[in-house]
Scaffold this active site. Sequence first.
Site, PDB file in Angstrom:
ATOM      1  N   ASP A 188       0.810  -1.468  -0.145  1.00  0.00           N
ATOM      2  CA  ASP A 188      -0.064  -0.158   0.098  1.00  0.00           C
ATOM      3  C   ASP A 188       0.620   1.251   0.170  1.00  0.00           C
ATOM      4  O   ASP A 188       1.979   1.044   0.483  1.00  0.00           O
ATOM      5  CB  ASP A 188      -0.916   0.087   1.186  1.00  0.00           C
ATOM      6  N   TYR A 206       7.040  -8.401   8.389  1.00  0.00           N
ATOM      7  CA  TYR A 206       6.400  -7.227   8.764  1.00  0.00           C
ATOM      8  C   TYR A 206       6.870  -6.615  10.090  1.00  0.00           C
ATOM      9  O   TYR A 206       6.695  -7.469  11.227  1.00  0.00           O
ATOM     10  CB  TYR A 206       5.089  -6.789   8.465  1.00  0.00           C
ATOM     11  N   ASP A 233      -6.348   1.272   8.238  1.00  0.00           N
ATOM     12  CA  ASP A 233      -5.105   2.007   8.548  1.00  0.00           C
ATOM     13  C   ASP A 233      -5.241   3.733   8.752  1.00  0.00           C
ATOM     14  O   ASP A 233      -6.350   4.103   8.834  1.00  0.00           O
ATOM     15  CB  ASP A 233      -4.032   1.725   7.071  1.00  0.00           C
ATOM     16  N   ARG A 271      -3.322  -5.200   8.235  1.00  0.00           N
ATOM     17  CA  ARG A 271      -4.255  -4.461   8.756  1.00  0.00           C
ATOM     18  C   ARG A 271      -5.544  -5.195   9.217  1.00  0.00           C
ATOM     19  O   ARG A 271      -5.939  -4.621  10.272  1.00  0.00           O
ATOM     20  CB  ARG A 271      -4.621  -3.372   7.526  1.00  0.00           C
TER      21      ARG A 271
END
Length: 344
Positions: free
Chosen positions: A48, A76, A90, A194
């Site tokens: 993203d 991550y 987010d 997310r």
Amino acid sequence: MTDAPRRPTAPDGVVVVDKPAGLTSHDVVARMRRLAGTRKVGHAGTLDPMATGVLVVGIGRATRLLTYVVGADKDYDATIRLGVATSTEDAEGDVVATHDAGHVGRGEVERAVAALTGDILQVPSAVSAIKVDGRRAYERVRAGEDVELAARPARVSRFDVVALRAERIEVDGTPLAVLDVDVQVTVSSGTYVRALARDVGVALGVGAHLTSLRRTRVGGYGLDVARTLDELGAVPPDRTIDVLALAEAARSIFRVRALTWDEARALSYGQRLAAVRDGAALDGAVPDGAVPDGAVPDGAVPDGVADDDEERRPVAAIAPDGTLVALLERRGAQDVPLLVFAPA
């Protein structure tokens, strides 16, 4: 005014880009086409715009490897803000709910995280690229539609709480106690971090969203081999950018079958080979996401591949001179070429 000269075409290979915030993955590909001097550029695994970190880019024939890179697991670093839920899950979305999170302690957070570790069923983010009746879910959300996606299997191999920070913010002029939680996760392909943040917030009854996301590894490619677009752009315009050559790139993802010259020749014609099982001709991949510079213990499984998937995963067939000849798939007693890179 004359146009700047076109940069020489980069050799076939992989470039691991450290994507900056604010760019889409498509933006990075567009930049890389200019830097590589070719339009034959693709990426494996969308990030993203808000997210940073590892974006694996294939150039030339290496784009054919990307299908298999997409399926690798990923690491991550992320920050989850407890107390605020947003429309996109987010920091780029609109605030849809707030709850005081001042009472939430580390033990509660770790229990919520533990419940989302392992093999789970996850409802993907409504702003994902999953298609619903032919249209991307995020397109429907932006058009004002309510989108409900079915839960799908996901694997969260690691979900560690690194640090917690109590903060006080204002939302529409109202003070609010929130809790920022730094986490590190390892997830299977198709898992939405997310959505993990969302579900932690739901479990704790306070809502949550991601405030930062940085991808640190895709399969065997980590930040240790990543370069920024600025670093790549600093290469003199009369030189090609450096890439991970096809064979080196393949070694970071696949087990390796070392070929004889006769086998390499047969594969270049698309012929099948007798399978090698548990033999010295199969090398494993370097553990911990490192890019190898030599052989490693036989039988090891590359990062991002579960042991029970080993027989079904492609194998990189490497010629005696170190070039990538083909990707092979095990079918019974034979290794069958999936992709052939070396011309006959």
